[in-house]
Each structure stands twice: as C-alpha cells, then as structure tokens.
Design a protein around this motif. Structure first.
Motif, PDB file in Angstrom:
ATOM      1  N   ILE A  30      -5.087  21.601 -10.508  1.00 33.06           N
ATOM      2  CA  ILE A  30      -5.677  20.350 -10.026  1.00 33.06           C
ATOM      3  C   ILE A  30      -5.220  20.106  -8.595  1.00 33.06           C
ATOM      4  O   ILE A  30      -4.011  20.115  -8.305  1.00 33.06           O
ATOM      5  N   ASP A  31      -6.157  19.903  -7.699  1.00 34.11           N
ATOM      6  CA  ASP A  31      -5.869  19.550  -6.302  1.00 34.11           C
ATOM      7  C   ASP A  31      -6.373  18.133  -6.048  1.00 34.11           C
ATOM      8  O   ASP A  31      -7.572  17.862  -6.194  1.00 34.11           O
ATOM      9  N   ILE A  32      -5.463  17.241  -5.685  1.00 29.23           N
ATOM     10  CA  ILE A  32      -5.818  15.862  -5.346  1.00 29.23           C
ATOM     11  C   ILE A  32      -5.651  15.698  -3.838  1.00 29.23           C
ATOM     12  O   ILE A  32      -4.544  15.844  -3.315  1.00 29.23           O
ATOM     13  N   HIS A  33      -6.727  15.391  -3.145  1.00 33.19           N
ATOM     14  CA  HIS A  33      -6.687  15.381  -1.682  1.00 33.19           C
ATOM     15  C   HIS A  33      -6.031  14.133  -1.109  1.00 33.19           C
ATOM     16  O   HIS A  33      -5.314  14.200  -0.115  1.00 33.19           O
ATOM     17  N   ASP A  34      -6.276  12.968  -1.723  1.00 40.19           N
ATOM     18  CA  ASP A  34      -5.747  11.746  -1.132  1.00 40.19           C
ATOM     19  C   ASP A  34      -5.776  10.635  -2.175  1.00 40.19           C
ATOM     20  O   ASP A  34      -6.756  10.498  -2.908  1.00 40.19           O
ATOM     21  N   THR A  35      -4.696   9.866  -2.233  1.00 36.53           N
ATOM     22  CA  THR A  35      -4.620   8.758  -3.195  1.00 36.53           C
ATOM     23  C   THR A  35      -4.059   7.522  -2.498  1.00 36.53           C
ATOM     24  O   THR A  35      -3.065   7.610  -1.781  1.00 36.53           O
ATOM     25  N   LEU A  36      -4.696   6.378  -2.721  1.00 34.59           N
ATOM     26  CA  LEU A  36      -4.223   5.107  -2.164  1.00 34.59           C
ATOM     27  C   LEU A  36      -3.947   4.152  -3.316  1.00 34.59           C
ATOM     28  O   LEU A  36      -4.818   3.884  -4.144  1.00 34.59           O
ATOM     29  N   ILE A  37      -2.708   3.642  -3.387  1.00 34.19           N
ATOM     30  CA  ILE A  37      -2.317   2.654  -4.385  1.00 34.19           C
ATOM     31  C   ILE A  37      -2.037   1.346  -3.671  1.00 34.19           C
ATOM     32  O   ILE A  37      -1.270   1.320  -2.698  1.00 34.19           O
ATOM     33  N   GLN A  38      -2.646   0.260  -4.125  1.00 32.73           N
ATOM     34  CA  GLN A  38      -2.450  -1.037  -3.497  1.00 32.73           C
ATOM     35  C   GLN A  38      -2.175  -2.090  -4.563  1.00 32.73           C
ATOM     36  O   GLN A  38      -2.844  -2.145  -5.588  1.00 32.73           O
ATOM     37  N   ILE A  39      -1.152  -2.902  -4.309  1.00 27.75           N
ATOM     38  CA  ILE A  39      -0.833  -4.028  -5.179  1.00 27.75           C
ATOM     39  C   ILE A  39      -0.836  -5.290  -4.329  1.00 27.75           C
ATOM     40  O   ILE A  39      -0.188  -5.342  -3.286  1.00 27.75           O
ATOM     41  N   ASP A  40      -1.580  -6.296  -4.762  1.00 27.80           N
ATOM     42  CA  ASP A  40      -1.618  -7.543  -3.999  1.00 27.80           C
ATOM     43  C   ASP A  40      -1.660  -8.729  -4.951  1.00 27.80           C
ATOM     44  O   ASP A  40      -1.740  -8.577  -6.173  1.00 27.80           O
ATOM     45  N   GLY A  41      -1.581  -9.926  -4.366  1.00 25.54           N
ATOM     46  CA  GLY A  41      -1.648 -11.146  -5.146  1.00 25.54           C
ATOM     47  C   GLY A  41      -0.445 -11.381  -6.025  1.00 25.54           C
ATOM     48  O   GLY A  41      -0.550 -11.997  -7.082  1.00 25.54           O
ATOM     49  N   LEU A  42       0.713 -10.848  -5.628  1.00 23.42           N
ATOM     50  CA  LEU A  42       1.912 -11.054  -6.424  1.00 23.42           C
ATOM     51  C   LEU A  42       2.248 -12.537  -6.504  1.00 23.42           C
ATOM     52  O   LEU A  42       2.286 -13.240  -5.507  1.00 23.42           O
ATOM     53  N   GLN A  51       0.833  -1.187   0.000  1.00 25.70           N
ATOM     54  CA  GLN A  51       0.000   0.000   0.000  1.00 25.70           C
ATOM     55  C   GLN A  51       0.873   1.244   0.000  1.00 25.70           C
ATOM     56  O   GLN A  51       1.892   1.301   0.678  1.00 25.70           O
ATOM     57  N   LEU A  52       0.455   2.209  -0.791  1.00 27.45           N
ATOM     58  CA  LEU A  52       1.142   3.493  -0.840  1.00 27.45           C
ATOM     59  C   LEU A  52       0.099   4.586  -0.779  1.00 27.45           C
ATOM     60  O   LEU A  52      -0.791   4.661  -1.639  1.00 27.45           O
ATOM     61  N   ARG A  53       0.162   5.406   0.242  1.00 26.91           N
ATOM     62  CA  ARG A  53      -0.776   6.522   0.370  1.00 26.91           C
ATOM     63  C   ARG A  53      -0.040   7.804   0.032  1.00 26.91           C
ATOM     64  O   ARG A  53       1.018   8.098   0.578  1.00 26.91           O
ATOM     65  N   ILE A  54      -0.608   8.559  -0.895  1.00 25.48           N
ATOM     66  CA  ILE A  54       0.016   9.781  -1.367  1.00 25.48           C
ATOM     67  C   ILE A  54      -0.662  10.973  -0.708  1.00 25.48           C
ATOM     68  O   ILE A  54      -1.891  11.078  -0.687  1.00 25.48           O
ATOM     69  N   LEU A  55       0.121  11.887  -0.189  1.00 31.30           N
ATOM     70  CA  LEU A  55      -0.401  13.061   0.479  1.00 31.30           C
ATOM     71  C   LEU A  55      -1.051  14.007  -0.526  1.00 31.30           C
ATOM     72  O   LEU A  55      -0.905  13.835  -1.739  1.00 31.30           O
ATOM     73  N   ALA A  88       6.417 -12.358 -13.121  1.00 25.19           N
ATOM     74  CA  ALA A  88       5.557 -12.108 -11.965  1.00 25.19           C
ATOM     75  C   ALA A  88       4.279 -11.434 -12.448  1.00 25.19           C
ATOM     76  O   ALA A  88       4.204 -10.917 -13.568  1.00 25.19           O
ATOM     77  N   GLY A  89       3.266 -11.448 -11.588  1.00 20.11           N
ATOM     78  CA  GLY A  89       2.008 -10.792 -11.919  1.00 20.11           C
ATOM     79  C   GLY A  89       1.192 -10.578 -10.662  1.00 20.11           C
ATOM     80  O   GLY A  89       1.477 -11.155  -9.616  1.00 20.11           O
ATOM     81  N   GLY A  90       0.195  -9.720 -10.754  1.00 23.01           N
ATOM     82  CA  GLY A  90      -0.644  -9.453  -9.596  1.00 23.01           C
ATOM     83  C   GLY A  90      -1.741  -8.468  -9.947  1.00 23.01           C
ATOM     84  O   GLY A  90      -1.938  -8.109 -11.109  1.00 23.01           O
ATOM     85  N   ASN A  91      -2.458  -8.043  -8.940  1.00 23.63           N
ATOM     86  CA  ASN A  91      -3.551  -7.097  -9.094  1.00 23.63           C
ATOM     87  C   ASN A  91      -3.167  -5.749  -8.498  1.00 23.63           C
ATOM     88  O   ASN A  91      -2.328  -5.675  -7.598  1.00 23.63           O
ATOM     89  N   PHE A  92      -3.798  -4.685  -8.982  1.00 24.87           N
ATOM     90  CA  PHE A  92      -3.562  -3.366  -8.400  1.00 24.87           C
ATOM     91  C   PHE A  92      -4.888  -2.621  -8.283  1.00 24.87           C
ATOM     92  O   PHE A  92      -5.836  -2.862  -9.024  1.00 24.87           O
ATOM     93  N   ARG A  93      -4.923  -1.715  -7.324  1.00 24.44           N
ATOM     94  CA  ARG A  93      -6.075  -0.843  -7.128  1.00 24.44           C
ATOM     95  C   ARG A  93      -5.565   0.560  -6.822  1.00 24.44           C
ATOM     96  O   ARG A  93      -4.628   0.727  -6.033  1.00 24.44           O
TER      97      ARG A  93
END
Length: 276
Positions: free
Chosen positions: A209-221, A31-35, A172-177
């Motif tokens: 452009i103002d982006i308040h919050d972003t969450l990047i998640q990669i799982d199932g590697l 998980q990566l949360r961007i400010l 390798a492979g996996g899912n991302f959100r």
C-alpha cells in the motif's frame, strides 16, 4: 476510519506527558500532514505441492488469448464489486459511504491519569472511486496480480473525551477530518490446489500500500483547557514513525483477515471454473 482511531489512541498513549505543550486558542484548528507512506506485508500458507507444479505446467500451455481471458474475468469481477461497495449485499453492508453513530469507548490509564473517549457520527466516503489499473496472471507461478488506485478517501466526525487526573475530571470534544490523497494498492496472490478435491487454495498473499498524502485536522475543541491542551499537543507530536508503525499493524491484520477470506471463497472453485 482506522486512521481516525489511530489519532485518538496515540493521543491517549502519550497523554501523561502532553501537558508540557503550550496552550492554544479554542478556535484554532490543529493540522497534521503525513508524508508519503509505504506499507508492505506478506502472509504465507502451505507451500507448493506436486499437484501445484503439475497444474502450473498445464497452465503454461495456455495461449495468450486464454491467459488474457482469465485476466479480463478477474478485472470484470473487480469492476462488478463497485455495486457492492455502493449498495451492499446480503453479506456486506454498503461501504461508500460508511456511516457509524459511535465507535468506542477507547481508554488508557497511566500515572494517575485515565482518558476515555468516543468517536461520534463518523462518515467516510470515496471508496467507490477505485480504479483497476492492472490485472496480471502468471501461469508458471500460479500467481495473480491486481493493481488498484483509490484517488481519495475522506473521513470526518466528532469525538468526546474525558480524563480523570488525580481527583479532578476534565471533559472535551470537537470535530475531526481526515483526507487521504491517492492510495495505491498492489495485491499479489499465489494459488495452488487442494490434494483431495482439486479445489483452489491460497498459498501466499502479498499486499503493498502506497499512501501519497494524508491531512488530519481537529477543530472546534471545547470543554476542559487541560484536556484540550493534552489532545492538541499530542496530535502535533505524532511523528511519521508512529503513523508508519500503526499502519503496519493495520496492514498485517488486514492481510491475515483477507488470507482467510480468500481461502473461504476459493474452496468452492477449481481451475476449470476459472478457465470456463
């Protein structure tokens, strides 16, 4: 969609140094949360002409009701675009949801390592829920301002990657959100007139452009532990500065493309068309 591509490209760029990161459990999500992030870009075309100044002086004589009518017409046009976002038209495909079977390949090579990857089954939705917050018209500056809020944007899909490290191949492979919470977009544009035909022309386009919050998640590697560790380590090492830099590039590209697109639309209109 752009953010998903940025994640992969940044991973490729730094792949040769990522093997120093510790191993991870295969099922442990990354998980990566961007400010909060702010992007600002301005594209300027031909400067004002004497005809522009004459037009501005004429528009300054409009009463409040006439000016409000222009603002209302623009707001209605933006609201009407929601149907195009959902259903598309003869020129624009549906934009919400966006579904792409495959994007790529993306590749990078350095120091004996070559990484190639694809994004698969990409699905993005949320664009239809935009809110037109404000429309303004400044007759003296021949300027229009639009403020739009996108409450949320969601992107998900999967990826496949392979790397050749010296003589060995790793897969390798996996899912991302990717979940983006609240995007505020301000677009200010200044128009003028074409000297020969009197048609409208875009002089300046200012996008914020103002982006308040972003969450990047990669799982199932799954697949190569070496390549998985490369990807996981690099996703965790992505900094706010890297994201800001990539989004600035995307913003500038968007600004230049919109500048040409808006000019293409305006060439068929005169100020009388808007006032009518």
């Amino acid at each position: 969609m752009k953010i998903a591509c940025v994640v992969f490209l940044v991973a490729c760029v730094y792949a040769h140094g990522a093997v120093r990161y510790p191993a991870r459990e295969d099922n442990e999500p990354l998980q990566l949360r961007i400010l909060p992030t702010q992007i600002h870009t301005t594209t300027v075309g031909v400067q004002n002409t004497a005809d522009d100044e004459l037009l501005a002086s004429e528009l300054a004589l409009l009463n409040n009701q006439q000016r409000n009518l222009i603002e209302d017409q623009i707001a209605n046009l933006l609201e009407g675009f929601r149907d195009v976002v959902i259903n598309g038209n003869e020129n624009i495909p549906p934009l919400d949801p966006v579904e792409l079977q495959q994007i790529g390949p993306f590749s990078y090579s350095s120091n004996g390592i070559r990484v190639t990857g694809y994004i698969n089954d990409l699905h993005a939705d949320g664009l239809r829920w935009y809110i037109v917050d404000e429309v303004t018209f400044n007759a003296l500056r021949l300027a229009l301002g639009v403020r739009v809020t996108l409450p949320w944007l969601r992107v998900n899909g999967s990826y496949d990657a392979n790397a050749r490290i010296l003589l060995l191949r790793h897969d390798a492979g996996g899912n991302f959100r990717v979940f983006v919470n609240r995007v505020e977009v301000s677009v200010d544009l200044r128009v003028g007139t074409n000297i020969l035909a009197g048609h409208l022309v875009l002089r300046e386009l200012d996008i914020k452009i103002d982006i308040h919050d972003t969450l990047i998640q990669i799982d199932g590697l799954v697949g190569s532990p070496v390549l998985n560790n490369i990807i996981s380590g690099l996703v965790q090492s992505i900094t706010q500065a890297v994201i800001q830099n990539e989004l600035e590039k995307v913003s500038q590209m968007l600004s230049e493309q919109l500048f040409d697109t808006i000019n293409e639309v305006l060439k068929d209109y005169t100020i009388a068309d808007i006032l009518g």
